[in-house]
Design an enzyme around this catalytic site. Sequence first.
Site, short mmCIF file in Angstrom:
data_model
loop_
_atom_site.label_atom_id
_atom_site.label_comp_id
_atom_site.label_asym_id
_atom_site.label_seq_id
_atom_site.Cartn_x
_atom_site.Cartn_y
_atom_site.Cartn_z
N GLY A 14 18.63 19.19 42.40
CA GLY A 14 17.90 19.53 41.17
C GLY A 14 17.38 20.96 41.13
CE1 TYR A 150 32.98 19.53 44.72
CE2 TYR A 150 34.84 18.94 43.32
CZ TYR A 150 33.49 19.26 43.46
OH TYR A 150 32.68 19.29 42.36
#
Length: 243
Positions: A14, A150
């Site tokens: 965040g 990924y």
Amino acid sequence: MTRFQDKRVLVTGGSRGIGKAIATGFAAEGAEVIVSSRSEASCAAAASAIGDRAVPFACDVTDSDAVKKLFAFAKERGGIDTLIACAGLASHGFAANVPEDELLRMWDVHFRGAIRCAQAAFPQLKQRQGSVVMVASIWAYAGVPGTLAYGSAKAALNHAVKVMGVEWAREGVRVNGLAPGFVETDMTSDLDPAMKDKMIRKIPLRRSAAPEEMAGPALFLASKSASYITGQTLIADGGERAR
Ligand code: NAP
């Protein structure tokens, strides 16, 4: 608008980019937001930029003990209604020689990290009949060269969204995914300009996204408007995967 008045949201990853934009969106609509990432200083800076509805708490999602402490902190504050699992890192390496360590590093952050957080959040989400939004990627859907580590971790996350969506539905907890396309953040800032142009030419909307454009879809998935949606991943990619 105060769709999230009296709600508490925890956002991993965040402190920057997409996670920070999502945390800002929730705070603007009345939620208390726990802003988390590895760096204490970055979490604190992000929370203070977001405003007095944001509280920082540093946690590396690859560290099980740290994750326990993060969710104990959330519980002390009254428990969360929404988990946004957004922590992540970029990785590039071709399949023939991507090191095993890199595979493990990507899986630990993107897959195990998100699952670890969702499992730790589950009792609170069950109590408050809340939901999870896992931030995935469009690179989970295609064999893009260089994305073995990924993309495979993000593809596994899409599977987890389905399984958890089904299993946790009976407990009143919804689990969805958000798969961004090309978003301008620190993660994509060091891409070669020629590569960026090439990527943008493949996007029907002919541009990359601002991180703020991921907030709307994430808030929608967490909101009452999505009360009958679970086990789904919403793609926000300017039309790229529709081709
Ligand atoms: P970003 O700007 O680099 O932000 C990544 C965030 O994750 C930061 O807050 C970072 O903070 C945190 N983080 C990294 N490793 C962590 C760990 N082990 N534990 C806890 N926090 C960690 O990247 P972004 O583009 O916003 O990416 C956010 C998510 O969106 C990622 O999951 C990414 O895979 C996904 N995504 C991005 C794009 C794109 O085009 N940008 C596209 C598809 C999907 P610290 O460094 O302080 O830990």
